[in-house]
Design a protein around this motif. Structure first.
Motif, PDB file in Angstrom:
ATOM      1  N   ALA A  34       0.828  -1.207   0.000  1.00  0.00           N
ATOM      2  CA  ALA A  34       0.000   0.000   0.000  1.00  0.00           C
ATOM      3  C   ALA A  34       0.862   1.256   0.000  1.00  0.00           C
ATOM      4  CB  ALA A  34      -0.928  -0.013   1.210  1.00  0.00           C
ATOM      5  N   ALA A  35       1.964   1.260   0.739  1.00  0.00           N
ATOM      6  CA  ALA A  35       2.838   2.430   0.787  1.00  0.00           C
ATOM      7  C   ALA A  35       3.469   2.715  -0.571  1.00  0.00           C
ATOM      8  CB  ALA A  35       3.921   2.233   1.842  1.00  0.00           C
ATOM      9  N   VAL A  36       3.895   1.658  -1.269  1.00  0.00           N
ATOM     10  CA  VAL A  36       4.555   1.832  -2.568  1.00  0.00           C
ATOM     11  C   VAL A  36       3.561   2.267  -3.638  1.00  0.00           C
ATOM     12  CG1 VAL A  36       5.805   0.636  -4.396  1.00  0.00           C
ATOM     13  CG2 VAL A  36       6.398   0.220  -2.008  1.00  0.00           C
ATOM     14  N   LEU A  37       2.356   1.690  -3.619  1.00  0.00           N
ATOM     15  CA  LEU A  37       1.393   1.969  -4.684  1.00  0.00           C
ATOM     16  C   LEU A  37       0.512   3.187  -4.404  1.00  0.00           C
ATOM     17  CD1 LEU A  37       0.116  -1.633  -5.545  1.00  0.00           C
ATOM     18  CD2 LEU A  37       1.929  -0.337  -6.648  1.00  0.00           C
ATOM     19  N   LEU A  38       0.117   3.382  -3.139  1.00  0.00           N
ATOM     20  CA  LEU A  38      -0.934   4.365  -2.832  1.00  0.00           C
ATOM     21  C   LEU A  38      -0.454   5.568  -2.041  1.00  0.00           C
ATOM     22  CD1 LEU A  38      -3.686   1.794  -1.763  1.00  0.00           C
ATOM     23  CD2 LEU A  38      -3.153   2.628  -4.051  1.00  0.00           C
ATOM     24  N   GLY A  39       0.686   5.480  -1.379  1.00  0.00           N
ATOM     25  CA  GLY A  39       1.160   6.609  -0.592  1.00  0.00           C
ATOM     26  C   GLY A  39       0.956   6.414   0.895  1.00  0.00           C
ATOM     27  N   PRO A  40       1.354   7.424   1.709  1.00  0.00           N
ATOM     28  CA  PRO A  40       1.447   7.241   3.161  1.00  0.00           C
ATOM     29  C   PRO A  40       0.121   7.011   3.873  1.00  0.00           C
ATOM     30  CG  PRO A  40       1.875   9.526   2.557  1.00  0.00           C
ATOM     31  CD  PRO A  40       1.838   8.748   1.278  1.00  0.00           C
ATOM     32  N   TRP A  41      -0.921   7.784   3.541  1.00  0.00           N
ATOM     33  CA  TRP A  41      -2.126   7.720   4.368  1.00  0.00           C
ATOM     34  C   TRP A  41      -2.960   6.488   4.076  1.00  0.00           C
ATOM     35  CZ3 TRP A  41      -1.894  10.329   8.524  1.00  0.00           C
ATOM     36  CH2 TRP A  41      -1.146  11.508   8.562  1.00  0.00           C
ATOM     37  N   TYR A  42      -3.003   6.069   2.831  1.00  0.00           N
ATOM     38  CA  TYR A  42      -3.661   4.798   2.533  1.00  0.00           C
ATOM     39  C   TYR A  42      -2.886   3.649   3.185  1.00  0.00           C
ATOM     40  CZ  TYR A  42      -6.386   7.340  -0.982  1.00  0.00           C
ATOM     41  OH  TYR A  42      -7.215   8.210  -1.610  1.00  0.00           O
ATOM     42  N   ALA A  43      -1.551   3.747   3.166  1.00  0.00           N
ATOM     43  CA  ALA A  43      -0.726   2.725   3.819  1.00  0.00           C
ATOM     44  C   ALA A  43      -0.973   2.709   5.322  1.00  0.00           C
ATOM     45  CB  ALA A  43       0.754   2.978   3.531  1.00  0.00           C
ATOM     46  N   PHE A  44      -1.170   3.889   5.915  1.00  0.00           N
ATOM     47  CA  PHE A  44      -1.455   3.970   7.354  1.00  0.00           C
ATOM     48  C   PHE A  44      -2.761   3.254   7.673  1.00  0.00           C
ATOM     49  CE2 PHE A  44      -3.343   6.145  11.007  1.00  0.00           C
ATOM     50  CZ  PHE A  44      -2.320   6.013  11.940  1.00  0.00           C
ATOM     51  N   LEU A  45      -3.789   3.470   6.821  1.00  0.00           N
ATOM     52  CA  LEU A  45      -5.071   2.780   7.029  1.00  0.00           C
ATOM     53  C   LEU A  45      -4.886   1.266   6.941  1.00  0.00           C
ATOM     54  CD1 LEU A  45      -8.162   2.845   7.345  1.00  0.00           C
ATOM     55  CD2 LEU A  45      -8.330   3.092   4.860  1.00  0.00           C
ATOM     56  N   THR A  46      -4.128   0.816   5.934  1.00  0.00           N
ATOM     57  CA  THR A  46      -3.855  -0.619   5.804  1.00  0.00           C
ATOM     58  C   THR A  46      -3.129  -1.149   7.034  1.00  0.00           C
ATOM     59  OG1 THR A  46      -3.693  -0.392   3.394  1.00  0.00           O
ATOM     60  CG2 THR A  46      -2.709  -2.357   4.374  1.00  0.00           C
ATOM     61  N   ALA A  47      -2.158  -0.375   7.545  1.00  0.00           N
ATOM     62  CA  ALA A  47      -1.384  -0.797   8.716  1.00  0.00           C
ATOM     63  C   ALA A  47      -2.275  -0.946   9.944  1.00  0.00           C
ATOM     64  CB  ALA A  47      -0.261   0.192   8.983  1.00  0.00           C
ATOM     65  N   MET A  48      -3.271  -0.062  10.091  1.00  0.00           N
ATOM     66  CA  MET A  48      -4.160  -0.154  11.254  1.00  0.00           C
ATOM     67  C   MET A  48      -4.959  -1.464  11.226  1.00  0.00           C
ATOM     68  SD  MET A  48      -3.538   2.456  13.149  1.00  0.00           S
ATOM     69  CE  MET A  48      -1.858   2.147  12.632  1.00  0.00           C
ATOM     70  N   PHE A  49      -5.442  -1.823  10.042  1.00  0.00           N
ATOM     71  CA  PHE A  49      -6.162  -3.097   9.930  1.00  0.00           C
ATOM     72  C   PHE A  49      -5.230  -4.268  10.200  1.00  0.00           C
ATOM     73  CE2 PHE A  49      -9.405  -0.650   7.664  1.00  0.00           C
ATOM     74  CZ  PHE A  49     -10.571  -1.278   8.065  1.00  0.00           C
ATOM     75  N   ALA A  50      -4.064  -4.274   9.533  1.00  0.00           N
ATOM     76  CA  ALA A  50      -3.128  -5.398   9.685  1.00  0.00           C
ATOM     77  C   ALA A  50      -2.648  -5.525  11.123  1.00  0.00           C
ATOM     78  CB  ALA A  50      -1.944  -5.214   8.740  1.00  0.00           C
ATOM     79  N   SER A  51      -2.411  -4.392  11.794  1.00  0.00           N
ATOM     80  CA  SER A  51      -1.923  -4.426  13.177  1.00  0.00           C
ATOM     81  C   SER A  51      -2.970  -4.968  14.133  1.00  0.00           C
ATOM     82  CB  SER A  51      -1.482  -3.025  13.613  1.00  0.00           C
ATOM     83  OG  SER A  51      -0.421  -2.553  12.804  1.00  0.00           O
ATOM     84  N   THR A  52      -4.237  -4.859  13.763  1.00  0.00           N
ATOM     85  CA  THR A  52      -5.300  -5.394  14.622  1.00  0.00           C
ATOM     86  C   THR A  52      -5.147  -6.905  14.791  1.00  0.00           C
ATOM     87  OG1 THR A  52      -6.795  -3.613  13.925  1.00  0.00           O
ATOM     88  CG2 THR A  52      -7.806  -5.579  14.907  1.00  0.00           C
TER      89      THR A  52
END
Length: 721
Positions: free
Chosen positions: A47-65
């Motif tokens: 997500a960070a490589v394709l979409l940028g920081p904030w979309y990657a942050f959203l993905t990280a919140m889900f994955a970290s759950t």
């Protein structure tokens, strides 16, 4: 990120990635002790490589759950959320993900882990280095994996509206990064697999050693007890022989004690439980009242005298003979050989220092400790460094928490701690006693830490070497290619050979140079010949042009080229593709149920539909080299040179969907209607066939199949050979 700038497709994609990461992180990979590797964070890097920081942050919140569910530790949101933002902003600066992630864990991640473990978690400082190294290595693993997935999956590489490079990257940098990725991932997995099996082997050896040690100690203890029980039993038999002569008892006892000094003291008591003989003799007299010592309340007297059996007591505190913790062995002797009347008992107080001697002379390792308890779980003996008191209850808790190991673990000093203190093995003796061998757990964890650091150091050295070698290898390709380009650029002077293009250059590059040089010379010769030919053919061309002008090349209704023009241009396009060794696509399109449009809305509506349809064709196939023609009626023909076989079907489907979404209006009654189009196509190398009819035959068959399958379909044959 402003709400108005949110890309709904990117938002949905980041959520889907996050849910996938959540599910993967619910099952982290156990490595050793409390170390677990997580691969769900791979989606955060994507997500960070394709979409940028904030979309990657959203993905990280889900994955970290997923990790929060597994570990119940909210620090994962901080660590991996910051990592997602860091990688996203680094991507915007054209920094490769692997380099950015290494910088994150070195500069931000490692200090955060250190502070968290030090001030919040109850984990010894000896575990700190192992945990920090594991986090860094784990980050490199899933970042390398994510980068390779992006390269390997075309849909990710060509993701619509993805973050684009600010500057075009050099081929040498791309090759270097690709080699670095491959080496990093390969070495990381190799090192982790090696460390895993090394630690498994160490645990198996340790388990074998500690089990051997406890078996050895148990056998030694059992033999020690058995031998001394035999001594007491034999002493009772000898006393039975001389039971009628008490004067011999003392000398017999002293001689026996001298032969078996492992007894602290030995005594003989009469039926009244008064001690008649003792060794050493100084213990026979009670110093306070100078009366005989009576032992009728002692278990060893009661069990032997009244129950007529050889008895081994539990550990207890000596009385009258000192305050040592002792184990009593006693046996009855009789007035006759028929054992009809008990004459008394003989008892020996066993010296527990023997176990200290066995402990100090342990033949296995110096860092092992011994604990021996009786059948009531009272400590008979414990190694001095454990700080346990004899006669106290041996309290411990079995550690079966989050630490992954094949060894049995227990805690003594901190029963509630998740960190195990000792590896242990135990064995129960025939008399109910239990022998424990304890070994500190921290040295094994230290060994794992050293292995992790060694692997990490080897990885860093290998990465530096790979980076250097990759740059040199890429130069072998890029420098000659640049030289070839310069040689044949518009600014090149004459036919001077550039020094770098020689036999030392790669064979493919050198062959390319030779072909281009030959082609250049041929072009010069052709140019001279052409100039001569032009002069001769000028008049003929002028005459031909006048005739061509008289021909109508375009369809008057749609403005597209007509069938004659398309068929005439085909050979030219075919030759063009052959020279460049490129693929050619021929497409036949037919409006579905077009007769119903004329019947229901009139011919003017049909004409308007054809015009708008033609405009859509020109919009989607607008290259100068594309030929868009009306083939007849509602049928159209496309000849598309330099086609990309990977994308042509997608492009045709995009056009087909655009037609189905287009609204047409009848000029007469302003009623709206829509149409669909069926498409048949063929994509092949230019040398597939010289005759256009063969190309159209395949495309027409595919068009027929599209009609048979329900219309509004695209059928295409992609012929690679």
């Amino acid at each position: 990120m402003k709400l108005s700038s949110i890309n709904k497709q990117h938002l949905l994609f980041s959520i889907v990635l996050g849910i996938a990461g959540l599910l993967i992180n619910c099952y982290p990979i156990q490595f050793f002790a409390n170390v677990q590797f997580v691969l769900g964070n791979t989606v955060t890097v994507i997500a960070a490589v394709l979409l940028g920081p904030w979309y990657a942050f959203l993905t990280a919140m889900f994955a970290s759950t997923g990790l929060m569910i597994n570990w119940d530790s909210p620090h994962v949101y901080l660590f991996f959320g910051l990592e997602a933002l860091f990688l996203g902003y680094a991507r915007r600066l054209d920094i490769y993900a692997l380099y950015a992630d290494a910088a994150y864990w070195l500069v931000i991640g490692a200090p955060l882990v250190y502070l968290y473990v030090t001030f919040i978690m109850e984990i010894p400082s000896s575990h700190l280095g192992f945990i920090i190294a594991k986090q860094g290595v784990n980050g490199l693993v899933y970042t390398s994996l994510a980068s390779l997935l992006i390269l390997a999956i075309p849909k990710l590489w060509f993701f619509k509206d993805k973050v684009k490079d600010r500057h075009r990257r050099m081929l040498s940098a791309q090759l270097t990064y690709f080699f670095t990725l491959m080496v990093t991932l390969t070495m990381l997995f190799s090192a982790l697999i090696f460390n895993y099996y090394f630690l498994e082997r160490q645990q198996a050896m340790l388990k074998q050693n500690i089990n051997d040690a406890v078996s050895h100690l148990a056998t030694s203890t059992q033999n020690y007890l058995r031998n001394h029980k035999t001594v007491i039993d034999n002493a009772a038999k000898q006393l039975t022989i001389v039971a009628d002569d008490p004067k011999q008892w003392q000398n017999m006892l002293v001689n026996l004690h001298e032969s078996y000094p492992s007894f602290i003291s030995m005594l003989i008591a009469d039926p009244r439980a008064d001690i008649i003989s003792a060794s050493p003799a100084s213990r026979l007299i009670n110093i306070d009242n100078e009366e005989n010592i009576n032992i009728k309340d002692r278990d060893y007297f009661i069990e032997s005298f009244y129950n007529h059996r050889l008895f081994v007591s539990s550990v207890f505190l000596g009385r009258g003979f000192g305050n040592d913790a002792i184990i009593a062995m006693s046996a009855p002797f009789y007035t006759d050989l028929q054992h009809t009347t008990t004459a008394g008992i003989v008892e020996g107080s066993l010296d527990l220092s023997h176990f200290s001697h066995v402990d100090q002379n342990n033949e296995y390792t110096d860092d092992e400790s011994v604990v021996m308890v009786d059948e009531q779980n009272q400590i008979i003996y414990a190694s001095e460094k454990l700080g346990l008191t004899a006669l106290s209850v041996f309290n411990f808790t079995v550690n079966d928490g989050v630490y992954r190991t094949s060894l049995e673990l227990l805690n003594i000093e901190h029963p509630d701690s998740i960190v195990p203190e000792y590896i242990y093995a135990h064995k129960t003796l025939d008399n109910g006693w239990t022998v424990y061998i304890l070994k500190e757990f921290s040295p094994l964890l230290k060994l794992a830490e050293e292995q992790m650091f060694s692997s990490f150091l080897m990885l860093l050295i290998s990465l530096v070497c790979t980076f250097y070698i990759s740059r040199k290898l890429s130069a072998l390709l890029t420098v000659p290619l640049e030289a070839v380009a310069s040689q044949f650029s518009a600014s090149a002077v004459g036919g001077t050979k550039i020094p770098s293009i020689d036999e030392n250059s790669p064979k493919e590059v050198f062959n390319l140079y030779q072909r281009l040089a030959a082609s250049k010379q041929q072009l010069i010769d052709n140019q001279v010949e052409l100039e001569d030919t032009v002069a001769r053919r000028t008049e003929e061309l002028e005459n031909a042009n006048r005739k061509l002008k008289e021909l109508v090349d375009r369809d008057p209704l749609t403005g597209l080229f007509n069938r004659r023009y398309a068929e005439g241009k085909f050979n030219e396009m075919l030759d063009f593709c052959m020279r460049s060794e490129q693929a050619l696509t021929v497409v036949v399109l037919d409006l579905d149920l077009f007769k119903e449009v004329n019947d229901n809305f009139g011919h003017l509506a049909g004409d308007e539909c054809l015009r708008i349809f033609s405009q859509l064709l020109q919009k989607y196939f607008k290259r100068d080299i594309d030929i868009v023609a009306r083939y007849g009626g509602e049928e159209f023909l496309l000849i598309l040179p330099l086609s990309n076989a990977l994308h042509i079907k997608h492009h045709l489907n995009s056009f087909r969907e655009a037609v189905s979404e287009q609204r047409f209006t009848s000029p007469e009654d302003k009623r709206e209607f829509s149409v669909t189009v069926s498409i048949g196509a063929i994509t092949a190398n230019a040398d597939y066939a010289n005759d256009l009819d063969k190309w159209i035959k395949v495309a027409d068959d595919n068009l027929y199949q599209a009609k048979q399958d329900g219309r509004n379909r695209t059928m295409i044959d992609i012929i690679t050979e």
